[in-house]
Design an enzyme around this catalytic site. Structure first.
Site, PDB file in Angstrom:
ATOM      1  N   ARG A  46       0.802  -1.069   0.115  1.00 33.80           N
ATOM      2  CA  ARG A  46       0.062   0.099  -0.149  1.00 33.80           C
ATOM      3  C   ARG A  46       0.976   1.069   0.062  1.00 33.80           C
ATOM      4  NH1 ARG A  46      -1.360   1.625   4.691  1.00 33.80           N
ATOM      5  NH2 ARG A  46      -2.166  -0.339   5.182  1.00 33.80           N
ATOM      6  N   TYR A  98     -16.241  17.966 -15.303  1.00 30.88           N
ATOM      7  CA  TYR A  98     -16.114  16.316 -15.314  1.00 30.88           C
ATOM      8  C   TYR A  98     -17.406  16.044 -14.461  1.00 30.88           C
ATOM      9  CZ  TYR A  98     -15.655  11.496 -15.316  1.00 30.88           C
ATOM     10  OH  TYR A  98     -15.790   9.865 -15.249  1.00 30.88           O
ATOM     11  N   ASP A 170      -6.622  19.816 -13.795  1.00 24.76           N
ATOM     12  CA  ASP A 170      -7.042  18.103 -14.111  1.00 24.76           C
ATOM     13  C   ASP A 170      -6.671  18.303 -15.733  1.00 24.76           C
ATOM     14  OD1 ASP A 170      -8.177  16.194 -15.471  1.00 24.76           O
ATOM     15  OD2 ASP A 170     -10.080  16.288 -14.233  1.00 24.76           O
ATOM     16  N   LYS A 195      -7.439   7.252 -19.423  1.00 29.00           N
ATOM     17  CA  LYS A 195      -7.853   8.056 -20.719  1.00 29.00           C
ATOM     18  C   LYS A 195      -6.620   7.866 -21.484  1.00 29.00           C
ATOM     19  CE  LYS A 195     -11.741   8.750 -18.479  1.00 29.00           C
ATOM     20  NZ  LYS A 195     -11.862  10.014 -17.628  1.00 29.00           N
TER      21      LYS A 195
HETATM   22  C1  LIG Z   1     -12.694  10.387 -16.443  1.00 25.04           C
HETATM   23  C2  LIG Z   1     -12.235  11.422 -15.966  1.00 25.04           C
HETATM   24  C3  LIG Z   1     -12.079  11.740 -14.660  1.00 25.04           C
HETATM   25  C4  LIG Z   1     -12.229  10.631 -13.556  1.00 25.04           C
HETATM   26  O1  LIG Z   1     -11.404   9.398 -13.764  1.00 25.04           O
HETATM   27  P1  LIG Z   1     -11.661   8.078 -13.361  1.00 25.04           P
HETATM   28  O2  LIG Z   1     -10.451   7.483 -13.845  1.00 25.04           O
HETATM   29  O3  LIG Z   1     -12.745   7.792 -14.199  1.00 25.04           O
HETATM   30  O4  LIG Z   1     -11.934   8.073 -11.992  1.00 25.04           O
HETATM   31  C5  LIG Z   1     -11.443  13.031 -14.142  1.00 25.04           C
HETATM   32  N1  LIG Z   1     -11.567  14.134 -14.860  1.00 25.04           N
HETATM   33  C6  LIG Z   1     -11.572  13.937 -16.234  1.00 25.04           C
HETATM   34  C7  LIG Z   1     -11.474  15.222 -17.253  1.00 25.04           C
HETATM   35  C8  LIG Z   1     -12.071  12.774 -16.711  1.00 25.04           C
HETATM   36  O5  LIG Z   1     -12.153  12.695 -18.242  1.00 25.04           O
END
Ligand SMILES: *Cc1c(COP(=O)(O)O)cnc(C)c1O
Length: 379
Positions: A46, A98, A170, A195
């Site tokens: 962890r 998001y 982000d 992504k």
């Molecule tokens: C998908 C996404 C998230 C969240 O990520 P997960 O891996 O699905 O928890 C946060 N911000 C953006 C811009 C995203 O496209």
């Protein structure tokens, strides 16, 4: 070191035990100690694991940061950032956010007494009224989803410094290939590795990268204390995906431009939202802070009929109807019925999320085939 070289080599050393060129999947929970308190740098998985450690160093290098941390999902990474705050603190956040981030802020953290303000950050002058001495964090997402607005990261860094607040960006949509928020003055950069970084639609993961040693200490303390960490197998898959990030992004951008230009010239398409167009309202900022314009596109239809949009998303054959983005395969989505359904119609239409809006994650297939597919679906 340049970006492509870092993507392949940063953080990755030949395995000490065997010389394996690929960091092995250290599928272990614990590590045998030579004596009490004497170990080889790893005590419990962890806290740290060699496969995850290689990935964290790689991600830090790609974002020109000193410290990286990986989490079980993008939302778990965001959860870590908000846990750095205290009850009574306030956050000023991008409005066009998001959906999962919005839900985390509103339905989890508001009940612990943290206050969130959602503002249109493309209007810099409208931000100051939400800033006060309780403001501890500014949360920026750019490009935004699904309208592809661009927020000026350097300008937000100036606002954050004046307010004595931390700036977190982000960077999921842009990836470190297109923009590096730490270089533009941000304190924390966040990724949904799920992504583009992972890139093959086979891993759910999040990451944070920072430069400041004190923020890093808090980040690792929360990562270990809350325990939303990444598994060794997933760390391996993400490391493998990242090795081709620069090649994939190049193609995402090329295909994105071709598809955007095709849509802009189609008689049934009303508006195309892609920051590479010179008449995109934030094109100048995009040009200033991004190296290219990416493969995420939204468009609306002439007549703005919901049924027309639903017809198109079900008539495409190559584009897959699915949530998510950033994989090698092209995806299509309908924000109003898929991701933005919970937002009242007047609210979402104010930001441009109209009934006929369609979002594309343009993959790395041959652009001609993608355009052919959209052409037949539009007719
Ligand atoms: C998908 C996404 C998230 C969240 O990520 P997960 O891996 O699905 O928890 C946060 N911000 C953006 C811009 C995203 O496209």
């Amino acid at each position: 070191m340049k970006f492509g070289t870092k993507a392949i080599h940063a953080g990755v050393e030949p395995d000490e035990a065997t010389g394996a060129i690929m960091t092995p999947i250290y599928q272990t929970s614990t590590y045998v100690q030579e004596a009490v308190g004497k170990n080889k740098g790893y005590a419990y998985s962890r806290t740290q694991n060699p496969t995850r450690h290689a990935l964290e160093k790689n991600l830090a290098a790609l974002e020109n940061g000193k410290h990286g941390a990986c989490f079980g999902s993008g939302l778990a990474a965001i959860d870590c950032v908000i846990k750095m705050l205290n009850t009574g603190d306030e956050v000023v956040s991008t409005g066009d956010l998001y959906g999962g981030t919005f839900r985390l802020f509103k339905t989890i953290f508001e009940k612990y007494g943290i206050k969130f303000h959602f503002v249109d950050m493309t209007e810099l002058s409208s931000i100051s009224e939400f800033i006060n001495d309780k403001t501890k964090l500014i949360w920026v997402e750019t490009p935004t989803n699904p309208m592809m607005s661009i927020i000026d990261i350097s300008a937000m860094a100036t606002i954050a410094k004046q307010a004595n607040a931390v700036l977190c960006v982000d960077n999921t949509f842009a990836t470190p290939y297109l923009q590096n928020p730490l270089d533009l003055g941000a304190d924390i950069v966040m990724h949904s590795v799920t992504k583009y970084l992972g890139g093959h639609s086979d891993v759910v993961m999040g990451a944070l990268v920072v430069n400041d040693d004190d923020i890093a200490k808090e980040m690792y303390r929360i990562q270990n204390s809350s325990g939303a960490v990444t598994a060794p197998m997933d760390s391996f898959l993400a490391l493998r995906g990242i090795k081709t990030l620069h090649l994939r992004m190049q193609r995402h951008c090329e295909n994105g431009e071709k598809v955007a230009r095709f849509l802009a010239n189609h008689s049934k398409v009303e508006n195309v939202y892609w920051p590479g167009f010179e008449d995109h309202p934030n094109h100048d900022i995009a040009k200033k802070q991004m190296r290219d314009f990416g493969g995420m596109i939204s468009f609306s239809l002439v007549g703005n009929k919901l049924e027309d949009a639903l017809d198109i998303v079900s008539n495409v054959k190559l584009f897959a109807l699915a949530e998510s983005l950033g994989g090698v395969e092209s995806l299509i989505g309908h924000p109003v019925t898929m991701t933005h359904g919970a937002i009242p119609k007047e609210e979402r239409e104010k930001t441009g999320v109209v009934d006929s809006l369609i979002r594309l994650s343009v993959g790395i297939e041959d652009a001609e085939d993608l355009i052919e597919d959209l052409k037949q679906a539009l007719s």
